[in-house]
Design an enzyme around this catalytic site. Structure first.
Site, PDB file in Angstrom:
ATOM      1  N   HIS A  16       2.214  -7.234  -1.035  1.00  0.00           N
ATOM      2  CA  HIS A  16       2.683  -5.529   0.209  1.00  0.00           C
ATOM      3  C   HIS A  16       2.045  -5.383   1.073  1.00  0.00           C
ATOM      4  CE1 HIS A  16       3.879  -1.265  -1.530  1.00  0.00           C
ATOM      5  NE2 HIS A  16       3.613  -1.198  -0.568  1.00  0.00           N
ATOM      6  N   ASP A  46       4.944  -9.547  -4.477  1.00  0.00           N
ATOM      7  CA  ASP A  46       4.082  -7.152  -4.204  1.00  0.00           C
ATOM      8  C   ASP A  46       4.461  -6.561  -5.516  1.00  0.00           C
ATOM      9  OD1 ASP A  46       3.597  -4.857  -3.838  1.00  0.00           O
ATOM     10  OD2 ASP A  46       5.661  -4.796  -1.944  1.00  0.00           O
ATOM     11  N   SER A 100       6.408   0.141   2.925  1.00  0.00           N
ATOM     12  CA  SER A 100       5.988   0.977   2.088  1.00  0.00           C
ATOM     13  C   SER A 100       6.238   2.254   1.439  1.00  0.00           C
ATOM     14  CB  SER A 100       4.471   1.066   1.716  1.00  0.00           C
ATOM     15  OG  SER A 100       3.854   1.592   0.629  1.00  0.00           O
TER      16      SER A 100
END
Length: 895
Positions: free
Chosen positions: A622, A590, A503
């Site tokens: 994600h 995602d 991330s």
């Protein structure tokens, strides 16, 4: 017993976490290589909870290689447990018992899309004939909808209060759901942009929270006639409800409003609007962390602060006595109560450390008996794991940066290869404890640095705000400072430094390679954004409340200066500077960091002839949830880092990993981006004028399995040398009116006014800029955006403007629309797909079929218009609306 933390202060959820463990040095050499499956495979047992009456224990255990929920009698062995869920696609990660113990509630999404639905299963029921498990009922069933569980009140254990974004993907309406029957009752239609609802201890709705148009947090009292603002803090401060007081007259708030730097706990009266300080960090080092409450008395019994290590300050002597007893029985471990029976006699306790992933115990507070339940990852050799040490270093501009350092066991801390592992968020922080990434890498011979760079939470608002607009700049400099510190200490070999993260940590990996190419010899980016402009443009609709906060803390893409800053900070735009090998890992579904973010950087490096590897999981979002996919990820990363940094590598792979790796590994040569169609600053040239008059359409909106009728009236008239088109849509939920002022010669949009419920939008378009305001319930949000060209065929009368173009077989053009909510230009591509006979209430017409799609390949609205060749009128319009969960709006000319 409840521990209330800020990450879940409004949403009731269960976080299932693993914790820390043990030691060993072997005379100057590394301990044996630990099989990667012991780090990243399925734990045999995890996440145990005690039922409210204490008769049962639920836990997670693999079923067909996927974690599911099992239940056993408290006195039975775990081998006697009964399977109650059997999902083989996604592991169950969050679940809890209802307050009366009749049901277990859990949430599940589809392949990582984060559209969570809430399910209830009766663990005492018998499976239907031919079924392995009892039926799990979907209480929030709706495709493409994300459910939030706000409250499960003590006053009615068969009820839960849930937010659903089934009507509007950006905002959650509030429902009361009866767990036993699934009956769902709408309590509040969210037309006020509410981000959270807060109930008191009796289950009464008392407060709401929202983000203002300036990014400020507003806490509202829910009154019979509406809302009253009772507390607020700025976009650069933080405040929020924690829980109501024992008598429900006041609410505990965490806040750093005003001069104090650290977040504190206060008791706030929502009627008088007065507050009193409860506590701030006694050591004046970190923010207030969590509060622990008794569910029996509703008293606050403890406060928690997360420093280098966690500190608990007890307010209740009996709780403190029991906690200290547990600490004495479990030396060297962090001890955390992780649920209890409804009378709080039996505690489920977690004991963990940096080298202990977690042990579960059942503690009887009456007899003081402590019974061990299980050890997570019991085959993991604790003696070979490495200690995690809290350190700090000084940034380039003199700021103290806290961090954690894990050094490999058995090696002298000298000239080691290093992996910098920045956390995600970035508005989060790393904490002390068992971290499987760090332990895995340390076992392979790497030092691991986990820095809490500026912008990390928990260290006060000055430290947090020091990261505003500093992605890829000072935030990245903090990582570089950490590397230099360890090099200066002689611990790290400067030629063998890698960076890896997910991330924001994935972004930091890309930024590290692009902006500081001489620092890193390799990088592993896991779901990391490469282009900050496209990242902000693809924010999920359910994050709409926080969009302005992203703009304030990251940069505002709707201003020229903000866009220039974000472009400068986007690693994609500096890909030509990358000279270290890169491994890119992405989940295909995602919703936060879209697949295109990873593939853009893969293509950029591939086309330069630089080494880049790519892992793409079609069933993940994600981050990876399925253990087999994580095993592929870390097998690939392990081999990649060993090749470029010189650490150890486990060459053996199970047949399952080998097969799955072949499926997830993508040849960079095959990666293709959707080709974007450039939109010129100028608009298409119409060949006819609009026609004055009134047209009516019969329509319908199909969404979530329901169909709602629409009646649409469109009136076009000439006024002050311009066309004014007024359109009103009547629906069961109310009327929407849209008025557009259109240039008479060019048919460019000059002004737009929208009325929908309490919301009013007024926006003007001139000189390639949009200016105006949105007003709702007395609040104003400014509209200001650079457009890069004219706005065409947008709002009321858009279909008539399209009909005025020189439509013909093969005709195609592009133009700009403007998304008012995101204040972003939406480029559109139009093409005539052919001609068709179409029948509508007004008759049968020989029409051009016109298809309009996003020209950038994005997931925007898709519109099909049938334009009568003779009259140049739009006779039928079909619109697919992704922002409404793929709803389809159809309008047909009536007269």
């Amino acid at each position: 017993m409840r521990i209330t933390d800020k990450s879940a202060r409004w949403v009731l959820a269960l976080a299932i976490a693993f914790a820390p463990v043990a030691i060993s040095a072997q005379n100057g050499k590394l301990p044996p290589l630990i099989d990667r499956e012991l780090f990243f495979g399925n734990p045999e047992i995890s996440g145990a909870q005690i039922s409210p009456d204490g008769r049962y224990i639920s836990f997670l255990k693999p079923y067909k290689e996927t974690r599911n929920i099992w239940v056993k009698r408290t006195s039975d062995p775990y081998t006697a447990a009964k399977l109650i869920t059997n999902d083989t696609k996604r592991p169950v990660t969050q679940y809890f018992w209802t307050r009366d113990g009749k049901y277990i509630l859990f949430v599940q999404d589809q392949l990582g899309d984060e559209n969570y639905n809430g399910y209830a299963v009766d663990p005492a029921s018998t499976p239907a004939a031919g079924q392995e498990v009892p039926t799990a009922r979907n209480l929030t069933a709706a495709k493409g909808v994300r459910a939030f569980i706000y409250s499960v009140p003590k006053s009615d254990p068969d009820v839960m209060y849930v937010g659903l974004n089934d009507r509007d993907k950006a905002w959650h309406d509030l429902y009361r759901v009866r767990i036993s029957t699934g009956e769902r009752t709408l309590m509040r239609q969210n037309t006020e942009r509410i981000a959270a609802w807060v109930f008191d201890n009796s289950g009464t709705l008392r407060l709401a929270a929202r983000t203002s148009d300036k990014g400020d947090t507003e806490i509202l009292r829910v009154d019979p006639t509406g809302f009253t603002l009772v507390y607020s803090c700025t976009v650069f401060e933080g405040c929020g409800p924690v829980r109501f007081s024992k008598d429900n007259s006041k609410v505990y708030l965490e806040t750093n409003k005003g001069d104090p730097d650290l977040t504190r706990l206060v008791l706030f009266d929502p009627v008088t609007k007065t507050e009193q300080l409860v506590e701030s960090d006694p050591l004046n080092r970190v923010d207030f962390g969590n509060a622990i409450f008794s569910d029996v008395t509703d008293d606050i019994v403890g406060t928690v602060y997360v420093d280098d290590r966690t500190r608990i300050y007890w307010k209740d002597k009996e709780w403190e006595k029991d906690y200290n007893l547990l600490k004495s029985k479990l030396p060297g471990k962090d001890v955390t109560p992780a649920g209890s029976t409804s009378d709080e006699r039996l505690w489920m306790v977690v004991a963990d450390s940096d080298r202990e992933p977690g042990e579960r115990y059942l503690f009887d507070r009456n007899t003081k008996q402590l019974t061990r339940q299980y050890q997570v990852y019991d085959k993991l050799p604790r003696e070979s794991l490495a200690p995690m040490k809290a350190i700090s270093f000084t940034s380039a501009d003199g700021m103290t940066i806290p961090a954690y350092l894990t050094l490999p066991v058995g090696l002298e801390p000298k000239n080691l290869p290093l992996v910098v592992f920045p956390h995600g968020g970035p508005w989060a922080r790393d904490t002390w404890g068992y971290r499987r990434d760090a332990q895995f890498l340390a076992n392979r011979g790497y030092a691991v640095l986990q820095p809490n760079f500026r912008s990390s939470t928990g260290y006060g608002k000055k430290f947090l705000n020091a990261g505003n607009n500093e992605w890829g700049q000072k935030m990245q400099d903090d990582l570089t400072a950490g590397v230099r510190y360890l090099v200066a200490q002689g611990i790290v070999d400067p030629k063998r430094v890698g960076i890896m993260g997910g991330s924001y940590g994935g972004y930091a990996t890309l930024a590290g390679l692009a902006f500081t190419p001489d620092v890193y010899a390799a990088g592993v980016s896991i779901v990391g954004p490469s282009n900050l402009i496209t990242l902000l443009n693809s924010i999920p609709p359910y994050w709409e409340a926080g969009r302005i906060i992203f703009h304030e803390r990251m940069g505002n893409p709707t201003t020229a200066a903000g866009r220039a800053q974000l472009e400068r900070q986007s690693p994609l735009n500096s890909a030509s500077k990358i000279k270290a090998p890169l491994l890119v890992v992405q989940g295909a579904n995602d919703p936060r960091v879209n697949r295109a973010e990873s593939e853009q950087i893969v293509i950029a490096l591939r086309d330069r002839g630089f080494p880049v590897e790519y892992i793409l999981a079609p069933d993940e979002g994600h981050g990876f949830a399925r253990p087999i996919n994580n095993l592929v990820l870390y097998t690939s990363a392990e081999k990649f880092l060993a090749k470029h940094l010189g650490g150890r590598y486990q060459e053996s792979m199970t047949p399952a990993i080998t097969a799955r790796m072949a499926q997830l590994t993508v040849d960079p040569k095959t990666v293709m981006m959707v080709k974007k169609v450039e939109v010129a600053p100028s608009a298409p040239k119409p060949t006819s004028e609009l026609t004055p008059g009134t047209a009516t359409y019969k329509g319908r909106l199909e969404a979530g399995g329901q169909t709602m009728p629409m009646d649409i009236t469109r009136t076009t008239k000439e006024e002050n040398g311009a066309w004014v088109v007024s359109e009103t849509s009547q629906m069961p939920m109310g009327a929407i009116s849209d008025s557009a002022t259109i240039d008479k010669a060019t048919l460019l949009l000059r002004k737009r006014v929208i009325h929908q419920g309490p919301a009013v939008v007024q926006v003007q378009f001139a000189d390639n800029k949009a200016t105006g305001k949105m007003t709702m319930n007395g609040q104003e949000r400014p509209i200001t955006a650079e457009l890069g060209g004219a706005i065409f065929a947008d709002g009321a009368g858009a279909q008539d403007v399209i009909a005025a173009l020189p439509l013909a077989e093969g005709y195609t053009t592009t133009y700009r629309n403007f998304d008012i909510m995101s204040q972003q230009v939406k480029p559109r591509q139009l093409k005539v797909a052919g001609s068709e006979k179409v029948t509508v209430p007004a008759g049968t017409f020989d029409a051009w079929k016109v298809e309009i799609t996003p020209s950038d390949g994005g997931n925007g609205e898709r519109v099909t218009i049938w334009v009568d060749k003779a009259s140049r009128r739009a006779v039928k319009i079909v619109t697919v609306i992704p922002a409404m969960n793929g709803a389809i709006a159809t309008a047909e000319l009536a007269k």
